[in-house]
Design an enzyme around this catalytic site. Structure first.
Site, PDB file in Angstrom:
ATOM      1  N   LYS A 103      -7.949  -5.183   6.862  1.00 37.66           N
ATOM      2  CA  LYS A 103      -6.982  -5.003   7.961  1.00 37.66           C
ATOM      3  C   LYS A 103      -7.646  -4.597   9.279  1.00 37.66           C
ATOM      4  O   LYS A 103      -7.021  -4.624  10.330  1.00 37.66           O
ATOM      5  CB  LYS A 103      -5.946  -3.926   7.581  1.00 37.66           C
ATOM      6  CG  LYS A 103      -5.219  -4.167   6.263  1.00 37.66           C
ATOM      7  CD  LYS A 103      -4.272  -5.328   6.364  1.00 37.66           C
ATOM      8  CE  LYS A 103      -3.474  -5.599   5.104  1.00 37.66           C
ATOM      9  NZ  LYS A 103      -2.537  -4.593   4.722  1.00 37.66           N
ATOM     10  N   GLY A 126       4.931  -4.765  10.486  1.00 33.98           N
ATOM     11  CA  GLY A 126       6.165  -5.537  10.367  1.00 33.98           C
ATOM     12  C   GLY A 126       6.030  -6.778   9.517  1.00 33.98           C
ATOM     13  O   GLY A 126       6.992  -7.529   9.374  1.00 33.98           O
ATOM     14  N   GLY A 127       4.832  -6.962   8.922  1.00 34.93           N
ATOM     15  CA  GLY A 127       4.669  -8.101   8.012  1.00 34.93           C
ATOM     16  C   GLY A 127       5.695  -8.050   6.884  1.00 34.93           C
ATOM     17  O   GLY A 127       6.164  -9.074   6.400  1.00 34.93           O
ATOM     18  N   GLU A 145      10.238   1.717  10.571  1.00 29.98           N
ATOM     19  CA  GLU A 145       8.891   2.303  10.562  1.00 29.98           C
ATOM     20  C   GLU A 145       8.610   2.978  11.904  1.00 29.98           C
ATOM     21  O   GLU A 145       8.108   4.099  11.959  1.00 29.98           O
ATOM     22  CB  GLU A 145       7.838   1.222  10.277  1.00 29.98           C
ATOM     23  CG  GLU A 145       7.869   0.742   8.843  1.00 29.98           C
ATOM     24  CD  GLU A 145       6.974  -0.465   8.580  1.00 29.98           C
ATOM     25  OE1 GLU A 145       6.659  -0.691   7.412  1.00 29.98           O
ATOM     26  OE2 GLU A 145       6.624  -1.180   9.520  1.00 29.98           O
ATOM     27  N   ALA A 189      -0.445  -1.105   7.325  1.00 30.00           N
ATOM     28  CA  ALA A 189      -0.471  -1.875   8.572  1.00 30.00           C
ATOM     29  C   ALA A 189      -0.963  -3.282   8.258  1.00 30.00           C
ATOM     30  O   ALA A 189      -1.659  -3.499   7.264  1.00 30.00           O
ATOM     31  CB  ALA A 189      -1.388  -1.215   9.594  1.00 30.00           C
ATOM     32  N   ASP A 190      -0.595  -4.206   9.118  1.00 29.83           N
ATOM     33  CA  ASP A 190      -1.074  -5.584   8.958  1.00 29.83           C
ATOM     34  C   ASP A 190      -2.403  -5.780   9.667  1.00 29.83           C
ATOM     35  O   ASP A 190      -3.231  -6.567   9.219  1.00 29.83           O
ATOM     36  CB  ASP A 190      -0.019  -6.550   9.493  1.00 29.83           C
ATOM     37  CG  ASP A 190       1.265  -6.410   8.715  1.00 29.83           C
ATOM     38  OD1 ASP A 190       1.230  -6.588   7.492  1.00 29.83           O
ATOM     39  OD2 ASP A 190       2.296  -6.054   9.319  1.00 29.83           O
ATOM     40  N   THR A 199       0.849  -1.201   0.000  1.00 28.69           N
ATOM     41  CA  THR A 199       0.000   0.000   0.000  1.00 28.69           C
ATOM     42  C   THR A 199       0.883   1.249   0.000  1.00 28.69           C
ATOM     43  O   THR A 199       0.613   2.217  -0.724  1.00 28.69           O
ATOM     44  CB  THR A 199      -0.944   0.003   1.226  1.00 28.69           C
ATOM     45  OG1 THR A 199      -1.421  -1.323   1.443  1.00 28.69           O
ATOM     46  CG2 THR A 199      -2.118   0.933   1.025  1.00 28.69           C
TER      47      THR A 199
HETATM   48  C1  5RP Z   1       5.908  -3.547   6.620  1.00 25.81           C
HETATM   49  C2  5RP Z   1       4.582  -3.178   7.167  1.00 25.81           C
HETATM   50  C3  5RP Z   1       3.504  -2.916   6.185  1.00 25.81           C
HETATM   51  O1  5RP Z   1       3.016  -1.646   6.378  1.00 25.81           O
HETATM   52  C4  5RP Z   1       2.432  -3.929   6.365  1.00 25.81           C
HETATM   53  O2  5RP Z   1       3.012  -5.225   6.230  1.00 25.81           O
HETATM   54  C5  5RP Z   1       1.294  -3.748   5.381  1.00 25.81           C
HETATM   55  O3  5RP Z   1       1.717  -4.073   4.101  1.00 25.81           O
HETATM   56  P1  5RP Z   1       0.759  -4.071   2.853  1.00 25.81           P
HETATM   57  O4  5RP Z   1       0.435  -2.651   2.549  1.00 25.81           O
HETATM   58  O5  5RP Z   1       1.593  -4.738   1.774  1.00 25.81           O
HETATM   59  O6  5RP Z   1      -0.456  -4.895   3.186  1.00 25.81           O
HETATM   60  O7  5RP Z   1       4.352  -3.078   8.338  1.00 25.81           O
HETATM   61  O8  5RP Z   1       6.815  -3.834   7.640  1.00 25.81           O
END
Ligand code: 5RP
Length: 225
Positions: A123, A97-98, A105, A85-86, A31
């Protein structure tokens, strides 16, 4: 609407909060990458901003789009940070942190006057913990941190790449993903993890986000803490 379309909608809405001259925190993940690409378009049209990226990948992406980058040698505060965010829970408590970038961050977002989360509606959760909670650990401390997280019933699993090689963060640390299930008291869990020596940072971002832009079938919702 696909998840990617929702991510783009949230990222585009976030651009409306960007003003000329701002110093921005640039998040990581898919994102955030869409946001950085859209920001690059605006920069091409004349918008003047400087950014600090939360990962090597986001830094390279911003550089490739001619977005000016700065460092904490030059700035102490950011006007605005935009990041994904996850999981987004009540009070805008987040799991992040995914994508493995939680340390940078948290550093970047801790000094942002405003931190806006961009996400699709998948989410949003009532209780954090369905997504594994990442904990960044100094490599030599891995066995002791693992045992201590196990003693807290947090069920840590060492992160690997899909090819089986060890996942090492931009800062040279490793990640334990805690497959712990519901986190009823995120502040207590955060404090318990932080008390373990050898832990560098964890993926609970509490009382940090000022606004979440959550995109779904009904458009983009603005969610406050
Ligand atoms: C990376 C993160 C990302 O913001 C989180 O994993 C969301 O990622 P995405 O936008 O691909 O769903 O925390 O460390």
């Amino acid at each position: 609407m696909t998840q990617d379309e929702a991510k783009r909608m949230a990222a585009r809405r976030a651009l409306e909060f960007v003003e000329d001259g701002m110093v921005l925190g640039l998040g990581s993940g898919t994102t955030s990458a869409i946001f950085i690409q859209e920001l690059g378009e605006r920069v091409k049209q004349g918008l003047k901003v400087r950014g600090i990226a939360t990962s090597a990948a986001s830094h390279e992406l911003a550089k490739s789009l001619s977005i000016s980058l700065t460092t904490f040698e030059e700035v102490s505060e950011l006007d605005l940070a935009i990041d994904g965010a996850d999981e987004v829970g009540p009070g805008l408590a987040l799991i992040k942190g995914g994508g493995g970038a939680l340390l940078r961050e948290k550093i970047v977002e801790s000094v942002a006057r405003r931190f806006i989360v961009v996400a699709d509606s998948s989410k949003l959760v009532a209780t954090l913990g369905r997504f594994p909670l990442p904990v960044e650990v100094v490599q030599m401390a891995l066995p002791i941190v693992t045992r201590k997280l196990e003693a807290l019933n947090l069920n840590p699993k060492l992160r690997h790449h899909p090819d089986g090689s060890l996942y090492v963060t931009d800062e040279g640390n490793v990640l334990l993903d805690c497959v712990c299930g519901a986190i009823p008291d995120p502040a207590k869990t955060a404090a318990d993890i932080r008390a373990i020596v050898g832990v560098v940072e964890h993926g609970l971002f509490l009382k940090m986000a000022s606004l979440a832009l959550i995109a779904g079938e009904d458009g983009v919702r603005e969610v406050l803490p």
